[in-house]
Enzyme design. Structure first.
Site, PDB file in Angstrom:
ATOM      1  N   GLY A 195      -7.751  -7.167   4.964  1.00  0.00           N
ATOM      2  CA  GLY A 195      -8.522  -7.245   6.207  1.00  0.00           C
ATOM      3  C   GLY A 195      -7.821  -7.967   7.344  1.00  0.00           C
ATOM      4  CE  LYS A 239      -3.624  -0.273   2.551  1.00  0.00           C
ATOM      5  NZ  LYS A 239      -4.129  -0.569   3.882  1.00  0.00           N
ATOM      6  CG  HIS A 292      -4.632 -49.111 -11.451  1.00  0.00           C
ATOM      7  ND1 HIS A 292      -5.952 -49.393 -11.200  1.00  0.00           N
ATOM      8  CD2 HIS A 292      -4.461 -49.218 -12.775  1.00  0.00           C
ATOM      9  CE1 HIS A 292      -6.540 -49.681 -12.340  1.00  0.00           C
ATOM     10  NE2 HIS A 292      -5.664 -49.588 -13.309  1.00  0.00           N
ATOM     11  NE  ARG A 300       4.281 -48.704 -19.870  1.00  0.00           N
ATOM     12  CZ  ARG A 300       3.960 -48.219 -18.669  1.00  0.00           C
ATOM     13  NH1 ARG A 300       4.757 -47.372 -18.077  1.00  0.00           N
ATOM     14  NH2 ARG A 300       2.840 -48.562 -18.099  1.00  0.00           N
ATOM     15  CB  SER A 329      10.016 -41.713 -22.273  1.00  0.00           C
ATOM     16  OG  SER A 329       9.006 -41.048 -21.554  1.00  0.00           O
ATOM     17  CG  MET A 347      -1.977  -7.175   9.509  1.00  0.00           C
ATOM     18  SD  MET A 347      -0.379  -6.891   8.828  1.00  0.00           S
ATOM     19  CE  MET A 347      -0.695  -6.445   7.168  1.00  0.00           C
ATOM     20  NE  ARG A 364      -6.406  -4.896  -2.347  1.00  0.00           N
ATOM     21  CZ  ARG A 364      -6.914  -4.927  -1.131  1.00  0.00           C
ATOM     22  NH1 ARG A 364      -6.132  -4.776  -0.084  1.00  0.00           N
ATOM     23  NH2 ARG A 364      -8.193  -5.124  -0.933  1.00  0.00           N
ATOM     24  CE1 TYR A 414       7.707 -37.530 -24.398  1.00  0.00           C
ATOM     25  CE2 TYR A 414       9.631 -37.493 -25.837  1.00  0.00           C
ATOM     26  CZ  TYR A 414       8.753 -38.190 -25.023  1.00  0.00           C
ATOM     27  OH  TYR A 414       8.900 -39.544 -24.844  1.00  0.00           O
ATOM     28  CG  ASP A 417       7.926 -47.553 -11.756  1.00  0.00           C
ATOM     29  OD1 ASP A 417       7.531 -47.915 -10.628  1.00  0.00           O
ATOM     30  OD2 ASP A 417       7.363 -47.871 -12.809  1.00  0.00           O
ATOM     31  NE  ARG A 438      -6.322   3.201   4.898  1.00  0.00           N
ATOM     32  CZ  ARG A 438      -6.809   3.139   3.666  1.00  0.00           C
ATOM     33  NH1 ARG A 438      -6.274   3.844   2.711  1.00  0.00           N
ATOM     34  NH2 ARG A 438      -7.816   2.348   3.393  1.00  0.00           N
ATOM     35  CB  CYS A 464       5.821 -40.565 -20.022  1.00  0.00           C
ATOM     36  SG  CYS A 464       6.727 -42.058 -19.635  1.00  0.00           S
TER      37      CYS A 464
HETATM   38  C1  PEP Z   1       6.474 -44.116 -14.517  1.00  0.00           C
HETATM   39  O1  PEP Z   1       6.923 -45.021 -13.833  1.00  0.00           O
HETATM   40  O2  PEP Z   1       6.741 -42.918 -14.332  1.00  0.00           O
HETATM   41  C2  PEP Z   1       5.557 -44.405 -15.627  1.00  0.00           C
HETATM   42  C3  PEP Z   1       5.201 -43.476 -16.492  1.00  0.00           C
HETATM   43  O3  PEP Z   1       5.059 -45.664 -15.711  1.00  0.00           O
HETATM   44  P1  PEP Z   1       3.891 -46.254 -14.778  1.00  0.00           P
HETATM   45  O4  PEP Z   1       3.338 -45.118 -13.986  1.00  0.00           O
HETATM   46  O5  PEP Z   1       2.915 -46.864 -15.680  1.00  0.00           O
HETATM   47  O6  PEP Z   1       4.633 -47.235 -13.961  1.00  0.00           O
HETATM   48 MG    MG Z   2       6.742 -47.062 -14.587  1.00  0.00          MG
END
Ligand code: PEP
Ligand code: MG
Length: 916
Positions: A103, A23, A456, A618, A805, A105, A340, A893, A810, A94, A873
């Site tokens: 609000g 402020k 999962h 995969r 990848s 303080m 602000r 990527y 894991d 203030r 991934c």
């Molecule tokens: C991982 O292990 O990051 C992965 C992409 O494979 P999953 O989660 O299927 O084991």
């Molecule tokens: Mg995996």
């Protein structure tokens, strides 16, 4: 020379919010830009810290003398005098820290009044009503904030006077009524504190400064900082702004209001706000009277409305951001009291970003940087509209965002059946197994009492864009009795529950939802993001519907197709089971021959939807026992069937060859079986074979067990079938003129030898398919890096793999030796709470450990294969700060679940801009 604790608005550095508070800094900035602000000065946050750190809570030496010097300047500036009985100067005191904490303080207005200065004010304004109104406000606010007198004591007295005068609104009270209010209020203070109200204005000022400093350590402020994770390096201590009072309550030519330069709900480019005639600031926020919309000012005070619009334009063009500002009109003169950056929802953030860039107010890059990638979540998933009186009955991990309501159902088959009947269901399970997948499709959301964010259930739900709360440990599910116990509540099948996958909360009953909206503004913003990002953003998608959704969100290909999801489809699972329980290679091949055309169709569909983008497939990863029922389940079933075989009583023969057995009611059979004893024998035999297989496949540590490429090398015919299905699907697509770019990826690799073997099969089958179809198929071969050894041996692996990848789910599990299924429910929250680990490594990539492995693997892999394509991934591929790291180590990527693709696209753009 003593330290400078005080800066006047015309001298302070408007960029130094840490020192002057948001402020104070903005008031300096406004003053120096020529916007009309009442004159004043600011005491620094350093002074606040000095005061709070002092054991006896003394103000820093020389602070009050600096304040007095600045007061003298203020007196010169305004032509009024502090504490004067003729032309008194009144002040507002203030709070304001580096980060806005609305609000949280304290603030005191109209400071400097006492019976003498009141007389002066009466002479100067010739407005008795106004003077008593200001005085009663001051006594109450100062009494509450600085002396700790409860508001209720003042309110009680105020109500008494209103009742006596027979009025409803405070504006209806006469000067005499208000004078009575002042007398009672002074009495209230005396009674509560045991001392008379302090009349010396300098004493009032010192007490007020200390009260504002103390409010930094008030409960409200501490809670707020904890909630919003405001650390001392972000904001430490509050500044105190001392400003000459201007009065919105002098007459009907005066007013006060708050405004946003654009609508903070929709982002529309229109001024938004409210004002009250003849009122002081707190009346608008406190809701004492109902304020009017700012648009009404155009008719009520047209000249001032024009000035207000000018102010709005100046604020935006100066700050280049939507402003949330306060103003007061004193007898026809407009003052800006503070400004602000406006807090807005995600819809408004996106719209204002795009429009301000198109208006030329900010650059496209500034437009992108205004929005935190995570905030886009609000636009991509439905949200719960929770009212204050709704409390959760349980909580788990926020595993897949969005809200969903439905009736609780405790097994996947019934979820599917009810879903087909058009009912909205929430699948509630202790944990989910791949065979539950059909229940996922049929449900609005998934709730489990076990499993982490990479379990999962969580991974699959995220892929589908379905809300999921995982690992809600207080929930005990009894599938047989079809109920769940959640603390003191029992939820029976059919009861409606609501889950919030963004927070992990579980509610009883239906909570209304706010729909997600992918607006054209968001599409524009993301197209700007793609233009600056270097990282490509791919999606983890396994089936056609996921792929279509991922494309809608702007995915540039599929970075991970987990083929096990295709095996779990209820129509294929029996064939997969036949394949698993086969005793001979020939029997297994028979089952695989039935699976081949099905898989080929799967891949053809995916390639066609994604063409011409790459699709990384995969090969089978999980241990095969995951496709079989649980041991106990089979034992129970066999038991029941054997009993039936002995005695067919209790069965209900429903047709020529199907019978059902019921336990609790006549509606839900527990076993469906052939009515014919011979057929029943065959069923028992098959279940026994399955049970033997389940027992023989049992592993103490399945996550480190017979899975991934290890499984592929043990049963070459499974991977061979998948490789053939991929290449034949590609060939058929090419024949149909579809531009395909398949990539085959091998999971759980730890040595180049594993890759070498599988690559030989790929090469052979590739040749075979090319000659059969008489065409050339471009298909690349790559490896997941999700095992520590694979990272260490990246240089060798790159001799076989054309791309890598990182499977960071894991890889995180392996690097920490934390189970990705259990850690988040056991010790990780404690680790986070006690700062043993800053973040949950399954959510935020652990840059120092897992990240180091990745960095080295990229370096070593590219030493063998320069420019090698490398991606990620694991779930971290959709997390903004992890994406920034992926950019820094030069990944090609990131791949994440479809609905996170927009978040990842924006995060990829941020990473590229930050790296400049
Ligand atoms: C991982 O292990 O990051 C992965 C992409 O494979 P999953 O989660 O299927 O084991
Ligand atoms: Mg995996």
């Amino acid at each position: 020379m003593s330290k400078t604790w005080v800066y006047s608005f015309s001298d302070g550095n408007g960029k130094d919010k840490k020192l002057l508070g948001g402020k104070g800094a903005n008031l300096c900035e406004l003053t120096q830009t020529g916007i009309r602000v009442p004159p004043g000065f600011v005491i620094t946050t350093e002074a606040c810290l000095g005061y709070l750190e002092d054991e006896k809570h003394r103000l820093p030496p020389s602070l009050m003398s600096q304040v007095t010097d600045h007061l003298r300047l203020l007196e010169l500036n305004t032509g009024k005098k502090f504490g004067d009985a003729l032309k008194p100067l009144l002040l507002s005191v203030r709070s304001g820290s580096a980060l806005s904490m609305p609000g949280m303080m304290d603030t005191i207005l109209n400071l400097g009044l006492n019976p003498d200065t009141l007389k002066g004010l009466l002479v100067a304004t010739d407005n008795e009503r106004f003077c008593y109104d200001v005085y009663r406000r001051f006594i109450q606010l100062f009494g509450k904030v600085a002396l700790g007198v409860p508001d209720a004591l003042f309110d009680e007295e105020f109500e008494k006077v209103k009742e006596r005068a027979g009025v409803k609104q405070d504006v209806e009270l006469s000067a005499w009524d208000l004078s009575d209010v002042c007398t009672s209020f002074l009495q209230v203070v005396k009674q509560f504190t045991g001392k008379p109200f302090p009349h010396d204005p300098y004493e009032q000022l010192e007490i007020a400064i200390k009260a504002v400093f103390n409010s930094w350590m008030g409960k409200r402020a501490i809670d707020y900082r904890r909630e919003f994770k405001i650390t001392p390096d972000m904001a430490n201590g509050t500044a105190v702004n001392i400003v000459a009072m201007v009065f919105g309550n002098m007459s009907n030519k005066s007013a006060t209001g708050v405004g946003f330069t654009r609508d903070p709900g929709t982002g529309e480019n229109v001024i938004f706000g409210e004002y009250l005639v003849n009122a002081q600031g707190e009346d608008v926020v406190a809701g004492i009277r109902t304020p009017k919309p700012i648009a009404a000012m155009a008719h009520e005070m047209p000249d001032l409305f024009r000035e207000l619009m000018e102010l709005r334009n100046k604020l935006e063009s100066h700050f280049k951001e939507v402003q949330d500002f306060e103003f007061t009109i004193e007898e026809g003169i407009l003052y800006c009291l503070q400004t602000r950056n406006g807090k807005m929802n995600a819809t408004a953030m996106v719209r204002t970003s795009v429009e301000m860039a198109e208006e030329g107010l900010i650059t496209k890059e500034q437009a992108l940087l205004r929005i935190k990638p995570e905030t886009l979540e609000q636009l991509l998933f439905p949200r719960l509209n929770i009212s204050d009186d709704v409390a959760p009955i349980a909580s788990g991990l926020p595993a897949s965002p969005g809200g969903a309501s439905g009736i609780a159902v405790f097994d996947a088959d019934r979820a599917e059946k009810m879903g087909r009947e058009g009912l909205k269901v929430i699948l509630v399970r202790e944990e989910t197994k791949p065979e539950d997948i059909h229940g996922f499709f049929a449900s609005q959301g998934i709730l489990t009492s076990r499993g982490g964010k990479t379990s999962h259930a969580a991974v699959v739900a995220r892929g589908m864009g379905k809300p999921c709360v995982a690992g809600a440990e207080g929930i005990h599910v009894d599938v047989r009795l079809r109920h769940a116990l959640i603390g003191k509540y029992q939820i029976t099948e059919g009861d409606v529950i609501t889950i919030d996958g963004s927070t992990g909360a579980v509610y009883l009953g239906e909570v209304p939802l706010i729909d997600a909206e992918f607006s054209s503004d968001l599409a524009t913003l993301l197209s700007w993001a793609d233009a600056v990002a270097r990282l490509k953003v791919m999606a983890n998608a396994d089936i056609p519907s996921d792929a279509k959704r991922a494309l809608k969100f702007g995915a540039m290909g599929i970075g991970l197709c987990r083929t096990e999801r295709m095996f779990n489809d209820p129509s294929r699972l029996p064939i997969v089971i036949d394949m698993i329980i086969a005793d001979t290679k020939e029997d297994r091949q028979k089952a695989l021959d039935r699976l081949l055309p099905i898989q080929r169709e799967d891949f053809k569909n995916l390639f066609t939807i994604m063409a011409p983008c790459p699709v990384t497939i995969r090969l089978l990863d999980p241990p095969i026992h995951e496709f079989l029922p649980q041991e106990q389940h089979l034992v129970d079933e066999i038991d029941i069937l054997r009993n039936l075989r002995k005695n067919l009583r209790g069965m209900k023969v429903l047709s020529e060859n199907v019978a059902f057995m019921f336990q609790h009611d006549d509606v839900h059979p527990i076993v469906q079986t052939p009515a014919d004893p011979e057929l029943l024998d065959a069923v028992i035999l098959k279940k026994e074979t399955m049970l033997n297989k389940v027992r023989s496949l049992h592993e103490v540590n399945p996550m480190l067990g017979h899975r991934g490429v290890r499984l592929g090398l043990t049963f070459p015919e499974i991977y061979s079938m998948q490789i053939r299905a991929i290449l034949e699907a590609a060939a058929e697509c090419l024949k149909n003129g579809v531009d395909v770019h398949p990539e085959i990826m091998i999971p759980q690799v730890c040595t180049a030898q594993e890759l070498k073997r599988v690559k030989e099969w790929v090469t052979d089958i590739h040749k075979d398919v090319e000659s059969a179809y008489r065409l050339t198929i471009n298909c690349s071969f790559g490896s997941m890096l999700e095992v520590v050894r694979a990272c260490m041996r990246a240089e060798n692996l790159a001799e076989e793999a054309e791309f890598f990848s990182f499977g960071t789910n894991d890889l995180t599990q392996a690097t920490f030796s934390f189970s990705r299924e259990d850690a988040e429910n056991k010790f990780l929250p404690m680790y986070n709470m006690n700062h043993i680990l800053q973040d949950n490594p399954f959510e935020v990539l652990d840059v120092k450990g897992v990240g180091k492995l990745m960095e080295l693997a990229v370096l070593w892999g590219r030493a063998t294969r320069p420019g090698m394509k490398v991606g990620i991934c694991g779930e971290h591929g959709g997390h903004p700060s992890s994406i920034e790291f992926c950019h820094q180590i030069g990944l090609t990527y990131v791949s994440c679940s479809g609905p996170r693709v927009p978040i990842a696209r924006l995060a990829a753009a941020h990473a590229a801009i930050h790296a400049r």
